[in-house]
Structures are given as structure tokens and as C-alpha cells.
Scaffold this active site. Sequence first.
Site, PDB file in Angstrom:
ATOM      1  N   HIS A 168       0.838  -1.194   0.000  1.00 37.02           N
ATOM      2  CA  HIS A 168       0.000   0.000   0.000  1.00 37.02           C
ATOM      3  C   HIS A 168       0.877   1.250   0.000  1.00 37.02           C
ATOM      4  CE1 HIS A 168       1.079  -0.544   4.201  1.00 37.02           C
ATOM      5  NE2 HIS A 168       0.782   0.730   4.395  1.00 37.02           N
ATOM      6  N   HIS A 183       4.751   0.117  -0.061  1.00 34.83           N
ATOM      7  CA  HIS A 183       5.525  -0.684   0.887  1.00 34.83           C
ATOM      8  C   HIS A 183       4.627  -1.762   1.482  1.00 34.83           C
ATOM      9  CE1 HIS A 183       3.726   2.678   3.091  1.00 34.83           C
ATOM     10  NE2 HIS A 183       3.733   1.916   4.158  1.00 34.83           N
ATOM     11  N   ARG A 209       7.425  -8.380  15.431  1.00 42.79           N
ATOM     12  CA  ARG A 209       7.762  -7.033  14.966  1.00 42.79           C
ATOM     13  C   ARG A 209       6.714  -6.086  15.548  1.00 42.79           C
ATOM     14  NH1 ARG A 209      10.188  -3.864  11.058  1.00 42.79           N
ATOM     15  NH2 ARG A 209       8.874  -2.194  10.256  1.00 42.79           N
TER      16      ARG A 209
END
Length: 186
Positions: free
Chosen positions: A59, A116, A126
Site C-alpha cells: 500500500h 511498501h 515485529r
Amino acid sequence: MACEILELMAEGLNIEEKNVFSKLLMDEQSDSVFRLNHYPPYPNLQELHGRNLIGFGEHTVPQIISVLRSNNTSGLQIQLKDGSWISIPPDQASFFVNVGDSMQVLTNGRFKSVKHRVLANSIKSRLSIIYFGGPPLNEKIAPLSSLMEGEDSLYKEFTWFEYKNSSYKSRLSDNRLVLFEKIAAS
């Protein structure tokens, strides 16, 4: 920090009004938001036989700017012009800044939003915190007149609300600006 970056961008574009972008984020009606993303580890990545497991799909940032900070875990990738993906090395002491679609329009394409995504990691979680700097909902988004001398606008004027509303009807990976692009005369 986002406002300082935006003021440096205005300076780099030789715009006299240095706060032309940052004032949109400082407005009390600003549609800015913080978001925390958690991507749990996926220990069975080898079962995918070389395929990527997407943590967050490809996106662009719709707002003016985003500022991201994450823990020291890989996963963030950007797409190059040729369509290939490259990984951004993790660095918990750095910030990742994305130009948003709105900034692309405000600068008539001088700054481009970058597609990205985030891939899953097999070893550890993460975490990322992102500031999305958005203008007020009624703000008109169009190329700045100070950048338009002798140029045609690449985009039709729209409000931030209109853009957000249209993006809800699209897929995450879609080019959401296409609805607001001016068609060049043939």
C-alpha cells in the site's frame, strides 16, 4: 518531528511559506493518528517453500506523511520502480519516513508516495508505531499554486474526506490516486 521534516521539504522546494504543509498537521481539526502494529512471529515460514507471508499488504500512505519506528525486527519492504521489492534493514534507533499520497498531490508529483509492505518474521515479533499526519477532513488537496508556474496540474482538487471515502471502496494495494488524476489530452 513530522512538522520539522515537512518544513524542510517546503524549503527544499523553495516554497516561501515554510509551514505550508506542517500547518495542516498542527490544525486542531487535523486527522492525524498514531497506530501500533504487532506482527507475531511465524515459526513455520519454511513450510511456505520460498513464498512470502504478508504481515501487512502492499500500500501507499494516504495522508501527507507518516513517521514509523519499530523494534529491531526485519519485515519492512519498499517497492522499486521496476516492481521488485527490497528489504529495509531494521534499526530501532532510526525513523522511517513515508511521503503520502496527499503530499504527492500537493507537490504535483515532485514527491512520490512509495508502495511498501511488511513480511512476517520467523523468529521474533515485529512492533511498529506509526504517526500518520493527516489534514483536516474539509481540507482541499490540490497542487500548490506556488509550484505550478508553467505546469499543468496532474490532479483534480478534492477534500481529504473525499479521498478517505473513496479509499474505503478500493483494495489496499490499489492506486487510490487514479480517481483524482487528470487525463492528459491526446
